[in-house]
Design a protein around this motif. Structure first.
Motif, PDB file in Angstrom:
ATOM      1  N   ASN A   1       0.806  -1.228   0.000  1.00 51.12           N
ATOM      2  CA  ASN A   1       0.000   0.000   0.000  1.00 51.12           C
ATOM      3  C   ASN A   1       0.838   1.277   0.000  1.00 51.12           C
ATOM      4  N   ARG A   2       2.056   1.200  -0.492  1.00 53.29           N
ATOM      5  CA  ARG A   2       2.906   2.378  -0.636  1.00 53.29           C
ATOM      6  C   ARG A   2       3.236   2.543  -2.116  1.00 53.29           C
ATOM      7  N   ARG A   3       3.351   3.805  -2.526  1.00 52.53           N
ATOM      8  CA  ARG A   3       3.742   4.115  -3.909  1.00 52.53           C
ATOM      9  C   ARG A   3       5.015   4.943  -3.886  1.00 52.53           C
ATOM     10  N   TYR A   4       5.999   4.491  -4.655  1.00 52.75           N
ATOM     11  CA  TYR A   4       7.279   5.171  -4.790  1.00 52.75           C
ATOM     12  C   TYR A   4       7.513   5.502  -6.265  1.00 52.75           C
ATOM     13  N   PHE A   5       8.211   6.574  -6.522  1.00 52.71           N
ATOM     14  CA  PHE A   5       8.781   6.813  -7.841  1.00 52.71           C
ATOM     15  C   PHE A   5      10.286   6.835  -7.673  1.00 52.71           C
ATOM     16  N   ASP A   6      10.997   6.123  -8.523  1.00 53.79           N
ATOM     17  CA  ASP A   6      12.448   6.225  -8.650  1.00 53.79           C
ATOM     18  C   ASP A   6      12.667   7.044  -9.907  1.00 53.79           C
ATOM     19  N   VAL A   7      13.285   8.211  -9.771  1.00 60.16           N
ATOM     20  CA  VAL A   7      13.500   9.110 -10.898  1.00 60.16           C
ATOM     21  C   VAL A   7      15.007   9.292 -11.071  1.00 60.16           C
ATOM     22  N   GLU A   8      15.504   8.899 -12.243  1.00 67.13           N
ATOM     23  CA  GLU A   8      16.932   8.980 -12.528  1.00 67.13           C
ATOM     24  C   GLU A   8      17.199  10.055 -13.558  1.00 67.13           C
ATOM     25  N   GLY A   9      18.347  10.724 -13.400  1.00 65.82           N
ATOM     26  CA  GLY A   9      18.687  11.754 -14.362  1.00 65.82           C
ATOM     27  C   GLY A   9      20.155  12.109 -14.338  1.00 65.82           C
ATOM     28  N   VAL A  10      20.459  13.163 -15.086  1.00 65.01           N
ATOM     29  CA  VAL A  10      21.833  13.623 -15.245  1.00 65.01           C
ATOM     30  C   VAL A  10      21.877  15.116 -14.926  1.00 65.01           C
ATOM     31  N   MET A  11      22.893  15.485 -14.188  1.00 63.67           N
ATOM     32  CA  MET A  11      23.112  16.891 -13.847  1.00 63.67           C
ATOM     33  C   MET A  11      23.932  17.555 -14.960  1.00 63.67           C
ATOM     34  N   PRO A  12      23.952  18.893 -15.008  1.00 65.45           N
ATOM     35  CA  PRO A  12      24.693  19.590 -16.067  1.00 65.45           C
ATOM     36  C   PRO A  12      26.175  19.196 -16.163  1.00 65.45           C
ATOM     37  N   ASP A  13      26.783  18.777 -15.032  1.00 65.91           N
ATOM     38  CA  ASP A  13      28.196  18.369 -15.061  1.00 65.91           C
ATOM     39  C   ASP A  13      28.384  16.933 -15.539  1.00 65.91           C
ATOM     40  N   GLY A  14      27.275  16.256 -15.899  1.00 71.20           N
ATOM     41  CA  GLY A  14      27.345  14.878 -16.396  1.00 71.20           C
ATOM     42  C   GLY A  14      27.173  13.819 -15.325  1.00 71.20           C
ATOM     43  N   SER A  15      27.150  14.219 -14.060  1.00 73.73           N
ATOM     44  CA  SER A  15      26.978  13.230 -12.986  1.00 73.73           C
ATOM     45  C   SER A  15      25.535  12.736 -12.947  1.00 73.73           C
ATOM     46  N   GLU A  16      25.402  11.468 -12.577  1.00 74.23           N
ATOM     47  CA  GLU A  16      24.074  10.858 -12.492  1.00 74.23           C
ATOM     48  C   GLU A  16      23.540  10.996 -11.076  1.00 74.23           C
ATOM     49  N   ILE A  17      22.215  11.111 -10.972  1.00 73.46           N
ATOM     50  CA  ILE A  17      21.567  11.246  -9.674  1.00 73.46           C
ATOM     51  C   ILE A  17      20.217  10.540  -9.746  1.00 73.46           C
ATOM     52  N   GLU A  18      19.774  10.005  -8.606  1.00 76.98           N
ATOM     53  CA  GLU A  18      18.471   9.338  -8.535  1.00 76.98           C
ATOM     54  C   GLU A  18      17.767   9.789  -7.269  1.00 76.98           C
ATOM     55  N   PHE A  19      16.492  10.062  -7.424  1.00 79.08           N
ATOM     56  CA  PHE A  19      15.647  10.407  -6.287  1.00 79.08           C
ATOM     57  C   PHE A  19      14.592   9.330  -6.114  1.00 79.08           C
ATOM     58  N   ASP A  20      14.389   8.906  -4.874  1.00 86.14           N
ATOM     59  CA  ASP A  20      13.288   8.009  -4.540  1.00 86.14           C
ATOM     60  C   ASP A  20      12.258   8.848  -3.811  1.00 86.14           C
ATOM     61  N   LEU A  21      11.054   8.880  -4.347  1.00 90.39           N
ATOM     62  CA  LEU A  21       9.986   9.664  -3.761  1.00 90.39           C
ATOM     63  C   LEU A  21       8.898   8.744  -3.245  1.00 90.39           C
TER      64      LEU A  21
END
Length: 160
Positions: free
Chosen positions: A56-76
């Motif tokens: 009964n929980r909903r998460y989004f995993d959102v992956e992306g790239v920052m302007p310097d080329g580094s990768e980042i992921e947020f779990d919401l």
């Protein structure tokens, strides 16, 4: 005693909780999710996302790239219709992890030289370091928590 034993056995034999995972194109993310992510990382280009549903929980995993080329992921996590970041992840070099974290891992008795390290910042100030051994890319071989100057090797998998 038998009912307690049967109850305990049923718990042990209960099937693992299944997570439903649905890939979501960046353009199809809810506006509220995009707003939270862009607020945390304004220059981020969203590359991919997944909706995860379990217990009964909903998460989004959102992956992306920052302007310097580094990768980042947020779990919401969605709570009462509001999306909030519960974890921010990025890959780092093992040498960039705090010395106390490196020392705790070395003192654990598990011989591991990580080939990949994920730094996972929690919304309560704790940081979890996920250490991956060579040839084992799926699950971390060790996790070390770090908060308030204290590093501790975890004995259970971190929930996020």
């Amino acid at each position: 005693m038998i009912p307690h034993l049967i109850s305990a056995l049923a718990f042990v034999l209960a099937p693992a909780v299944e997570t439903k995972i649905t890939p979501v194109a960046a353009k199809d993310l809810p506006a509220a999710v995009v707003a939270v992510v862009k607020g945390a990382a304004p220059g981020m280009t969203i590359k991919e996302a997944e909706l995860k549903e379990r217990e009964n929980r909903r998460y989004f995993d959102v992956e992306g790239v920052m302007p310097d080329g580094s990768e980042i992921e947020f779990d919401l996590l969605e709570k009462d219709g509001v999306w909030a970041i519960v974890e921010t992840q990025r890959d780092i070099a093992w040498s960039d992890a705090p010395k106390l974290v490196q020392d705790a891992a070395a003192a654990s008795g598990k011989a591991i030289t990580p080939v990949r390290v994920i730094e996972s910042k929690q919304n309560d100030g704790m940081v979890i370091y996920e250490l991956f051994a060579a040839g084992k890319p799926k699950d971390p071989s060790m996790e070390v928590s770090f908060k308030d100057g204290q590093a501790k090797v975890l004995t259970e998998v971190w929930p996020h």
